[in-house]
Scaffold this motif. Structure first.
Motif, PDB file in Angstrom:
ATOM      1  N   GLN A   1     -64.525  36.061 -30.246  1.00 51.86           N
ATOM      2  CA  GLN A   1     -65.943  35.744 -29.989  1.00 51.86           C
ATOM      3  C   GLN A   1     -66.677  37.011 -29.545  1.00 51.86           C
ATOM      4  O   GLN A   1     -66.920  37.213 -28.351  1.00 51.86           O
TER       5      GLN A   1
ATOM      6  N   MET B   1     -66.379  39.639 -16.991  1.00 54.48           N
ATOM      7  CA  MET B   1     -64.998  39.434 -16.539  1.00 54.48           C
ATOM      8  C   MET B   1     -64.162  40.701 -16.693  1.00 54.48           C
ATOM      9  O   MET B   1     -63.294  40.979 -15.877  1.00 54.48           O
TER      10      MET B   1
ATOM     11  N   PHE C   1     -58.731  29.417 -23.341  1.00 57.21           N
ATOM     12  CA  PHE C   1     -59.028  29.911 -24.678  1.00 57.21           C
ATOM     13  C   PHE C   1     -57.782  29.908 -25.557  1.00 57.21           C
ATOM     14  O   PHE C   1     -57.784  29.419 -26.683  1.00 57.21           O
TER      15      PHE C   1
ATOM     16  N   ILE D   1     -60.289  34.328 -13.991  1.00 59.66           N
ATOM     17  CA  ILE D   1     -60.253  35.028 -15.272  1.00 59.66           C
ATOM     18  C   ILE D   1     -59.041  34.557 -16.089  1.00 59.66           C
ATOM     19  O   ILE D   1     -59.147  34.339 -17.303  1.00 59.66           O
TER      20      ILE D   1
ATOM     21  N   THR E   1     -59.000  32.775 -19.786  1.00 55.62           N
ATOM     22  CA  THR E   1     -58.246  33.272 -20.950  1.00 55.62           C
ATOM     23  C   THR E   1     -57.193  32.255 -21.384  1.00 55.62           C
ATOM     24  O   THR E   1     -56.924  32.082 -22.577  1.00 55.62           O
TER      25      THR E   1
ATOM     26  N   ILE F   1     -60.030  37.230 -26.530  1.00 56.17           N
ATOM     27  CA  ILE F   1     -61.189  36.352 -26.699  1.00 56.17           C
ATOM     28  C   ILE F   1     -62.323  37.126 -27.370  1.00 56.17           C
ATOM     29  O   ILE F   1     -62.988  36.636 -28.294  1.00 56.17           O
TER      30      ILE F   1
ATOM     31  N   LYS G   1     -64.946  42.816 -13.779  1.00 55.06           N
ATOM     32  CA  LYS G   1     -64.333  42.278 -12.570  1.00 55.06           C
ATOM     33  C   LYS G   1     -62.839  42.626 -12.519  1.00 55.06           C
ATOM     34  O   LYS G   1     -62.282  43.019 -11.470  1.00 55.06           O
ATOM     35  N   THR G   2     -62.198  42.491 -13.673  1.00 57.46           N
ATOM     36  CA  THR G   2     -60.763  42.808 -13.761  1.00 57.46           C
ATOM     37  C   THR G   2     -60.510  44.288 -13.468  1.00 57.46           C
ATOM     38  O   THR G   2     -59.573  44.651 -12.759  1.00 57.46           O
TER      39      THR G   2
ATOM     40  N   LEU H   1     -58.668  38.733 -22.179  1.00 49.80           N
ATOM     41  CA  LEU H   1     -60.108  38.860 -22.411  1.00 49.80           C
ATOM     42  C   LEU H   1     -60.377  39.569 -23.742  1.00 49.80           C
ATOM     43  O   LEU H   1     -61.262  39.174 -24.509  1.00 49.80           O
TER      44      LEU H   1
ATOM     45  N   GLU I   1     -69.971  36.533 -21.397  1.00 50.98           N
ATOM     46  CA  GLU I   1     -69.161  36.376 -20.176  1.00 50.98           C
ATOM     47  C   GLU I   1     -68.029  37.399 -20.101  1.00 50.98           C
ATOM     48  O   GLU I   1     -67.625  37.823 -19.031  1.00 50.98           O
ATOM     49  N   ILE I   2     -67.554  37.722 -21.289  1.00 55.81           N
ATOM     50  CA  ILE I   2     -66.366  38.573 -21.354  1.00 55.81           C
ATOM     51  C   ILE I   2     -66.586  39.911 -20.660  1.00 55.81           C
ATOM     52  O   ILE I   2     -65.735  40.387 -19.905  1.00 55.81           O
TER      53      ILE I   2
ATOM     54  N   ASN J   1     -69.589  36.781 -27.033  1.00 51.50           N
ATOM     55  CA  ASN J   1     -69.450  36.143 -25.720  1.00 51.50           C
ATOM     56  C   ASN J   1     -69.822  37.115 -24.611  1.00 51.50           C
ATOM     57  O   ASN J   1     -69.126  38.087 -24.343  1.00 51.50           O
TER      58      ASN J   1
END
Lengths: 778, 125
Positions: A590, A599, B22, B15, B19, A586, A602-603, A583, A595-596, A593
């Motif tokens: 980005q 997430m 991506f 998740i 990833t 990403i 959540k992680t 993540l 969404e990251i 983003n």
């Protein structure tokens, strides 16, 4: 001349004639004239030559020769025989003498012939008798005598020889009393004869010429002649040799008797067709009879344990002539058997009769010793075998091996049942009895409910001392209930040996004899005792192996849990970390983003759950290690768990029913029970309450010492054929819609149930619902 | 985009799928990525999309990664397709099992990155 005339004309048997030098008759009497007429048929006359009248030349020559001898001056006598010897024989005595004148000159001859037939006949008879006597004397070994008051009148040669004299005549010179060893014997014997006049074969000691003594059998008769003289006739036979033989026989008999008395070998002689004709005392004794006569009454084959042996032996003897040191089993009068070593020879008599001479030595003792040595060796083999076997086999094969050992020992002891009872095993697994039974003998293993337990105390007290219980005859058992038990199960003899370790009785091993009463031998007790010692090792091996297994089990489980722990650590944490890294990668590319962030959060949550679970697992580990079980009220814990999930129950409108006895108490650990019930109820609510299927049924029931708790739902269910093996594994998940589950719940539940000594199982069908079953100990 | 440029990625962790997609597109923007979060679904998708490579996680509910591979191995066509096992930690037992598996899958440790994908030597990638 008157006298001469008288002679000449006498009718007597005298013949007389006289011849001149020319053989012419000078004178003759009537008898001669008659005889000449009778013989030669002539009428003789004076002045005629006599030779001329004899017509036979041979007779004439013989007559002339005799006449010439007389004419030559010789005076002589000739005896002549005439006639047939058998019918009518005559003997004549002829007296020849020269006839002289006053001047003493020979002028002729004179012949007188006297008939001596009677005299000669008598003489002949005497001579014949003498010859017979002589012959008898010569040939007779018996000494014969004739004696009077003065001494020997007659003895035969044998008599003389018997007494060591050269001739009978020599004996006539000696004093009769000298022939007795004790001279006084003679008068004693004469006195006997005075009253009895005779005796027969009286044994008397005589003395020989050289002084030596011999034994004679004297027979004697006395008689008195017409003049009143006393005579004795008798005979003596030398019985010295006979006496010697008799003595020898007696000695031999004595020896035989002594042998009979003192030797232990049984000696016999038997004759074909007749059976036994002689046995010695040892034989009688060996076979248990009272005397030989009794043995003669029984058939000889009855003396053998196996009557056929006698025939076999007979055949062997006839074939080989002898057997030596053959081992044969014999039978005594009372039917008991014994082993004998038999040696026998077979002999032929007169080419026909077969005689068997034999000797039997009782080798029962040797046999027993031999047997004992054999049994010792056998015992050693069995024990070696047994002890070796137990070294190499796995624990689970031990009962089977004990069974094999029991069979070996039972066979050794000729027992019908062998068993071992192991108190330790009985306590731990409820088993502990191994048993071997001979064919047709009922097992007592599952069939001894009637054993009088009250006598256990007595038996245990006995065993506590380490002493065996031995009954060769169980009717001698004193305890009534025990005796009845033994009788019911037809146990005639028994032996039981305790398994002792450190002074404690750990069990026992024993043998039963059902078919016959059996004298319990020392070696049987010995082998059982040694087997009991091996059993100690076996029991200890099982015990330590079990402890080891338990420890290993604990360690294995611990290890499994550690592995599970490390799985969580490596998988779940790493997975979360990997996600974080991905993540962040990403986000770098980005930054906008949105969404990251979601997430990432959540992680982070998931990582938090993982860490919580890890601490749960660590606590579980600690709890299992330090578990103390207490009485727990099952219903209370069930209600407590339902209460904890109240909001979900209400939310899903779940209908939870409990079917249970009023009070159920189990051995447990309160936190575990809460966790177990909570997990099952949570799962049922999560996967089991779907739409219409809102029923959750909880059932509690008792099964002996176990309590069964069932939690049943009618929801999603599990595809058991596919997932059964990993159902309770850590990280196992079955519903992808609930991917947040980390597969910890059922895993923890199973570990907790097992830690309480219980079990967990599941019945389920896809889309029909699941029933989880938990067994707990009361 | 032709079928030749489809890549199938299978994991129950959304998740990770995000990833992974991506990272794969970072390595090659011309491939399209099909994701699946369980083995059964992945089998269907593999049949219909014929991907040129498959990335699969092992620890999944319902059908595990290995069960998925065993099913896949029943058809010859998958023998020429590169299979990549993506896992958070490479277990020794799994490595052995991979060696003996007919599909000869290779291993990549999570997280998946463009560099790691390039090194996998997937043909025409």
């Amino acid at each position: 001349m008157d006298h001469l005339h008288e002679i000449l004309s006498s009718p007597s048997k005298v013949i007389f004639f006289s011849l001149d030098k020319d053989y012419q008759y000078l004178i003759f009497n009537q008898n001669h004239k008659n005889t000449m007429n009778h013989i030669w048929g002539v009428e003789i006359e004076k002045g005629q030559s006599m030779l001329a009248y004899i017509s036979s030349e041979q007779d004439r020559k013989k007559a002339k020769s005799n006449f010439d001898r007389a004419l030559a001056g010789e005076e002589f006598t000739v005896v002549e025989e005439y006639g047939d010897e058998n019918i009518n024989r005559f003997f004549y005595e002829d007296f020849y003498s020269p006839l002289k004148n006053d001047k003493d000159e020979i002028i002729g001859l004179t012949v007188y012939v006297i008939d001596v037939t009677d005299r000669m006949k008598t003489a002949r008879k005497v001579e014949e008798n003498e010859n017979l006597l002589k012959s008898i004397n010569k040939n007779l070994s018996e000494g014969i005598f004739h004696s009077d008051m003065n001494g020997m009148v007659y003895v035969n040669e044998a008599f003389a020889r018997m007494f060591g004299y050269e001739t009978p005549e020599e004996m006539y010179q000696i004093k009769i009393s000298d022939i007795y060893e004790d001279p006084a014997d003679r008068n004693t014997l004469i006195e006997v004869l005075k009253s009895d006049s005779s005796y027969e074969k009286r044994e008397v000691n005589f003395r020989k010429k050289n002084g030596s003594v011999f034994v004679g059998l004297l027979s004697c008769k006395s008689y008195t002649d017409e003049h009143g003289n006393l005579y004795w006739d008798g005979s003596i036979s030398d019985v010295t040799l006979l006496k010697e033989s008799e003595r020898k026989i007696r000695e031999n008999e004595q020896l035989l008797k002594s042998i009979n008395h003192n030797i232990n070998d049984a000696i016999y002689r038997s004759e074909e067709g007749k059976g036994i004709i002689y046995v010695n005392d040892a034989f009688v004794k060996m076979f248990g009879y009272s005397d030989f006569n009794e043995i003669k009454q029984v058939h000889p084959s009855m003396l053998y344990a196996n009557p056929k042996d006698r025939d076999l032996l007979g055949d062997l003897l006839v074939e080989k002539g002898l057997v030596s040191d053959m081992e044969v089993q014999f039978q005594r009068k009372d039917g008991s058997l014994f082993w004998g070593s038999l040696s026998s020879i077979c002999a032929y008599h007169n080419d026909q009769m077969i005689i068997y001479d034999g000797a039997i030595r009782d080798i029962t003792v040797q046999k027993e010793i031999k047997e004992k040595v054999k049994r010792q060796a056998e015992m050693k083999d069995i024990l070696m075998n047994i002890s070796m076997n137990y070294l190499s086999i796995p624990i689970e094969d031990i009962p089977l091996e004990i069974n094999k050992s029991l069979e070996m020992i039972a066979n050794f002891a000729s027992a019908d049942r062998a068993y071992s009872y192991d108190i330790v095993e009985e306590r731990t697994s409820g088993k502990g009895t191994e048993e071997w039974c001979a064919a047709g003998v009922a097992s007592l293993k599952e069939n001894d409910q009637d054993f009088p337990v009250q006598i256990f105390k007595v038996i245990s007290a006995h065993f506590a001392k380490g002493a065996p219980i031995v009954f060769s005859d169980t009717t001698e058992v004193k305890l009534d209930e025990y005796q009845q038990f033994l009788k019911r199960h037809q146990i005639k003899s028994l032996v039981t040996v305790p398994i002792m370790f450190d002074g404690n009785c750990m069990g026992y091993v024993g043998l039963h004899f059902v078919h016959d009463y059996q004298e319990i031998k020392e070696d049987v007790i010995e082998i059982l005792t040694l087997f009991a010692e091996i059993m100690v090792l076996i029991i200890n091996r099982i015990k330590s192996r079990k402890e080891l297994d338990n420890l290993l089990d604990v360690k294995t489980r611990q290890n499994e849990r550690l592995k599970d722990f490390s799985f969580i650590l490596s998988h779940n944490i790493r997975a979360s970390v990997a996600n974080l890294m991905g993540l962040l990668n990403i986000q770098k590319e980005q930054p906008a983003n949105s969404e990251i962030n979601e997430m990432l959060s959540k992680t982070a949550d998931r990582l938090n759950i993982t860490l919580f679970n890890m601490s749960e697992l660590i606590n579980l580990e600690k709890d299992i290690e330090n578990l103390t079980l207490v009485d727990c009220d099952v219903l209370w814990h069930l209600h407590h768990s339902i209460e904890l999930n109240k909001s979900v129950v209400d939310n899903k409108s779940a209908d939870i029913q409990i079917d249970s006895p009023d009070q159920v108490v189990v051995k447990g650990f309160p936190a575990f029970l809460d966790s177990i019930f909570n997990n099952l109820i949570t799962n049922a609510l999560k996967y089991g309450v779907e739409g219409d299927s809102n029923q959750i049924e909880i059932k509690v029931s008792m099964h002996g010492s176990r309590c069964l708790v069932e939690v049943k739902d009618y929801g999603l269910g599990i595809d058991l054929p596919r997932h059964e093996d990993k159902l309770f594994k850590l990280g196992a998940r079955f519903h992808s819609e609930y991917a947040d589950g980390q597969g910890l719940g059922l895993y923890m539940t199973k570990k907790q149930v097992e830690a309480l000594g219980g079990e967990i199982a599941v019945e389920s069908e896809l889309n029909r619902g699941s029933t989880f079953k938990v067994w707990l100990n009361v | 985009m032709s079928d030749q440029n489809k890549i199938l990625v299978i994991d129950d962790d959304d998740i990770f799928l995000y990833t992974a997609s991506f990272a794969i597109n970072q390595a090659n923007p011309n491939v399209s990525i099909i994701t699946s979060n369980n083995g059964e679904d992945a089998l269907t998708k593999a049949e219909s999309f014929n991907p040129k490579a498959i990335f699969v996680d092992l620890n999944m509910p319902i059908m595990s990664g290995w069960e998925f591979l065993d099913e896949l191995a029943k058809k010859d066509k998958w023998y020429s397709v590169p299979i990549v096992i993506v896992t958070s930690s490479i277990d020794w037992d799994d490595k052995q099992r991979a060696k003996n598996h007919p599909l000869k899958p290779s291993f990549v440790e999570k997280p998946l990155s463009a560099d790691k994908i390039r090194q996998l030597d997937i043909p025409n990638f």
